[in-house]
Design an enzyme around this catalytic site. Structure first.
Site, PDB file in Angstrom:
ATOM      1  N   LYS A 235      -3.797   3.939  14.515  1.00  0.00           N
ATOM      2  CA  LYS A 235      -5.191   3.493  14.316  1.00  0.00           C
ATOM      3  C   LYS A 235      -6.146   4.677  14.502  1.00  0.00           C
ATOM      4  O   LYS A 235      -7.095   4.847  13.735  1.00  0.00           O
ATOM      5  CB  LYS A 235      -5.546   2.358  15.277  1.00  0.00           C
TER       6      LYS A 235
ATOM      7  N   TYR B  17       1.434   2.614  17.799  1.00  0.00           N
ATOM      8  CA  TYR B  17       0.493   1.771  17.059  1.00  0.00           C
ATOM      9  C   TYR B  17      -0.936   2.294  17.244  1.00  0.00           C
ATOM     10  O   TYR B  17      -1.684   2.481  16.280  1.00  0.00           O
ATOM     11  CB  TYR B  17       0.594   0.306  17.532  1.00  0.00           C
TER      12      TYR B  17
ATOM     13  N   SER C  73      -9.381  -0.698  16.414  1.00  0.00           N
ATOM     14  CA  SER C  73      -9.015  -1.471  17.596  1.00  0.00           C
ATOM     15  C   SER C  73      -9.414  -0.737  18.865  1.00  0.00           C
ATOM     16  O   SER C  73      -9.407   0.498  18.918  1.00  0.00           O
ATOM     17  CB  SER C  73      -7.499  -1.661  17.573  1.00  0.00           C
TER      18      SER C  73
ATOM     19  N   LEU D 185       0.822  -1.221   0.000  1.00  0.00           N
ATOM     20  CA  LEU D 185       0.000   0.000   0.000  1.00  0.00           C
ATOM     21  C   LEU D 185       0.852   1.266   0.000  1.00  0.00           C
ATOM     22  O   LEU D 185       0.384   2.333  -0.411  1.00  0.00           O
ATOM     23  CB  LEU D 185      -0.939   0.018   1.219  1.00  0.00           C
TER      24      LEU D 185
ATOM     25  N   ARG E  57       3.838  -5.372  32.417  1.00  0.00           N
ATOM     26  CA  ARG E  57       4.380  -4.912  31.135  1.00  0.00           C
ATOM     27  C   ARG E  57       4.038  -3.438  30.994  1.00  0.00           C
ATOM     28  O   ARG E  57       2.908  -3.042  31.283  1.00  0.00           O
ATOM     29  CB  ARG E  57       3.722  -5.730  30.018  1.00  0.00           C
TER      30      ARG E  57
END
Ligand code: UFG
Length: 336
Positions: free
Chosen positions: A154, A150, A126, A60, A291
């Protein structure tokens, strides 16, 4: 039958969606650059459904390559846009790669749609766009607060899409997935990550003896058993939400955003326990530190999708872990 262009068409969620769409007789044009997938998944989708798809290997980011697809394929009814890099940790280390891939790839796609007059769009978004939601279950009008590159990509892809939709009169369904897990009931397609960053693929590899143990990222969260709670959704239920989204686009005009989850949360320990039952032996784990970037609980309020799309998750936790284990056992090396 209606022609649908699918980006990231060889990936985990696309392959399950492709099965559901082919069963409904949609004609599929798939585009993928194989950065996180292989052609084998496409072949297996064709074998499962007994139907053929058309495939283009294209990136893309390369407008010229992408435009060739739009030039060759007339009368595309809608685009479903899955293609994106999606590893949270990697996005923190390589933000520019994430922005370049996810944003400029999407921009090229939107530009091709404008140029070739394609007006209907389903976007693979998401729950990550909610970040650490102030209230759970989270509704679609909760503020967008992504907490990593990330998630930012989105959220930006959503925003650019909504701006373009407004200016160009596109009809758009944005699906915000919670935690997709599991595999097709045939055991022939499933998630095949290069490295398992997410909980269930990791648990699955421990169960199969590929990895030694699961590290549980913290047991001092503000949750019933102290481990993180998420809204896990069977990938087949998720795939069906795309069929409902296309039906919505056939019947309604406008832009729509839906949470795609079950509304029911499970903790990390509950997931490990359920998986141990599915594979027939205890999955080894150890409690480790939290985390960075994790949150205690993320849970969908999926009622808007039920009301407006007529879609509701139907599969249970047992189906999720059983199908994941079937895929793992039948394909110990994934698609290789
Ligand atoms: N977890 C562990 N050990 C592991 C992996 C995960 O304890 O080895 C825990 C996490 O701390 C969390 C839960 O398992 O509590 C789920 O973690 P995942 O990494 O599977 O999923 P996340 O909820 O962190 O994130 C996922 C995707 C994102 C997506 C988000 C949507 O990775 O891309 O769901 O809510 F945006």
């Amino acid at each position: 039958m209606k022609k649908i262009l699918i980006t990231g068409g060889a990936g985990y969620i696309a392959s399950h969606t492709n099965v559901e769409l082919l069963d409904k007789n949609y004609e599929l044009i798939l585009v993928d650059n194989f950065c996180n997938s292989v052609y084998e998944s496409v072949k297996r989708v064709e074998e499962i459904t007994g139907k053929k798809v058309k495939f283009y290997e294209a990136d893309l980011k390369d407008f010229v390559q992408l435009e060739k697809v739009f030039e060759s394929e007339k009368n595309i009814f809608a685009v479903i846009h899955f293609a994106a890099l999606k590893a949270v940790g990697e996005s923190v280390e390589k933000p520019l790669m994430y922005y370049e891939n996810n944003i400029s790839g999407s921009l090229n796609l939107y530009k091709c749609m404008m140029k070739y007059g394609v007006n209907n769009f389903v976007f693979s978004s998401s729950a990550t766009v909610y970040g650490d939601p102030a209230e759970v279950p989270v509704k679609e009008d909760a503020p967008v607060h992504a907490t990593n590159p990330y998630g930012h990509t989105k959220a930006m892809m959503e925003q650019i899409l909504l701006d373009a939709a407004k200016a160009l009169g596109w009809n758009v369904v944005i699906l915000r997935y919670f935690n997709p897990v599991g595999a097709h009931s045939s055991g022939r397609i499933g998630e095949d990550p290069a490295y398992p960053n997410n909980l269930l693929p990791f648990v699955s590899q421990v169960a199969a003896g590929i990895r030694e143990k699961v590290v549980v990222f913290g047991d001092n969260w503000d949750t019933p058993d102290g481990t993180g709670v998420r809204d896990y959704i069977h990938v087949t239920d998720l795939a069906k939400a795309h069929v409902s989204a296309l039906e919505k686009l056939e019947n309604d005009k406008g832009t729509f955003i839906y949470n795609i989850g079950t509304g029911r949360g499970y903790s990390v320990l509950e997931m490990i326990d359920a998986f141990s039952k599915a594979c027939g032996h205890p999955v080894k784990y150890q409690i480790g530190p939290r985390r960075s970037g994790d949150v205690a609980t993320v849970l969908a309020d999926p009622s808007k999708a039920e009301k407006e799309l007529g879609w509701k998750a139907e599969l249970e936790l047992e189906d999720m872990v059983n199908s994941a284990w079937k895929w793992q056992s039948m394909n110990p090396k994934g698609y290789k």
